[in-house]
Design an enzyme around this catalytic site. Structure first.
Site, mmCIF file in Angstrom:
data_model
loop_
_atom_site.group_PDB
_atom_site.id
_atom_site.type_symbol
_atom_site.label_atom_id
_atom_site.label_comp_id
_atom_site.label_asym_id
_atom_site.label_seq_id
_atom_site.Cartn_x
_atom_site.Cartn_y
_atom_site.Cartn_z
ATOM 1 N N LYS A 1 0.804 -1.222 0.000
ATOM 2 C CA LYS A 1 0.000 0.000 0.000
ATOM 3 C C LYS A 1 0.842 1.280 0.000
ATOM 4 O O LYS A 1 0.365 2.327 -0.434
ATOM 5 C CB LYS A 1 -0.970 0.006 1.183
ATOM 6 N N TYR B 1 -13.101 -9.695 9.305
ATOM 7 C CA TYR B 1 -14.391 -10.166 8.787
ATOM 8 C C TYR B 1 -14.482 -11.684 8.686
ATOM 9 O O TYR B 1 -15.541 -12.220 8.347
ATOM 10 C CB TYR B 1 -14.692 -9.528 7.424
#
Length: 285
Positions: A70, A230
């Site tokens: 990133k 998640y």
């Protein structure tokens, strides 16, 4: 139907085999009737520049960027959004008409999505962990106008980096996870966000709670607890906090919302169906 004219979108990272992005993105693409396909491409550290630049020459329209790239893709972009510059992280690239990459970050909007309708103005928050994900969370909390952020981490260097980066935007402090004041802070806070991988399915700590269960015995039932993980859903941490009466939020909505924002970015503002993406993930999981 995939043909020679079909364009593609891709997730670049290492590893990417666990990613759910292809499932939800391809569901949205099918619903919208776009001649696109979304795939995951594993990439070694030393191959990043070659891979990202090579994709310009193919029928690639955009990329999602994940760990550990990133920050490393900054040098491969000719244009970077202000928010990506601020948090020093890019998670979405779009190929412009001049065949150069434009980079932005949709993680912040993804993080904010399940919090938008909660009144968090002037509230206090604790963030667990000081890694890359914490940057998007801090910026999101600034955008939501919270008054104070306390970061709890095991790493003093990364704590200091975050404080330096955001100290002019919000009242922010960092403490090590061995600090005796943690219990009091937990008792008094309004929102807790876990950005660590503790409790994630793919880790050795998949049945653990950040900083140990004893740290959370004093948590107030009015506290909102948000875990960016998640899978599994809920995590052991959220299960514990739920038993304490807290409102809990897992990372599913963030995952979908940031993905929907990326797809909208690639398709020049097209409205992307959140529920279609959510249903695809729910069916898969």
């Amino acid at each position: 139907m995939i043909t020679s004219n079909t364009s593609f979108l891709a997730l670049i990272g290492n590893p990417v085999s666990h990613s759910l992005s292809p499932i939800m993105q391809n569901a949205a693409i099918k619903y919208l009737g776009l001649d696109l396909i979304y795939i995951a491409i594993p990439c070694k550290n030393e191959d990043l520049e070659i891979v990202v630049n090579s994709l310009k020459k193919m029928n690639c329209k955009g990329l999602n960027i994940t760990i550990p790239f990133k920050k490393k893709v900054f040098d491969l972009c000719s244009e970077i959004s202000p928010v990506a510059k601020k948090i020093q992280a890019i998670n979405t690239l779009k190929l412009k008409n001049d065949n150069n990459w434009s980079g932005t970050n949709t993680d912040i909007e993804g993080f904010i999505y399940p919090l938008k309708n909660l009144n968090l103005t002037n509230k206090n928050s604790i963030i667990l962990g000081s890694g890359g994900a914490a940057r998007s969370v801090i910026q999101g909390l600034i955008d939501l106008k919270l008054s104070k952020i306390t970061i709890i981490s095991r790493n003093n260097n990364s704590l200091n980096e975050l404080i330096t980066l955001f100290k002019n935007d919000i009242k922010i402090e960092g403490i090590l996870n061995t600090n005796d004041e943690i219990g009091n802070l937990i008792e008094e806070t309004d929102l807790i966000v876990n950005t660590t991988p503790i409790g994630m399915s793919q880790t050795s700590d998949n049945d653990a709670i950040p900083f140990g269960q004893s740290s959370w015995e004093t948590i107030d039932s009015n506290t909102i607890v948000y875990d960016l993980i998640y899978n599994p859903s809920p995590t052991p941490f959220l299960k514990f906090c739920d038993r304490k009466g807290c409102m809990t939020i897992d990372g599913t909505q963030m995952l979908i919302a940031q993905g929907a924002k990326s797809l909208s970015f690639w398709t020049n503002g097209l409205e992307v169906p959140f529920e279609v993406m959510h249903d695809a993930l729910k069916k898969y999981l």
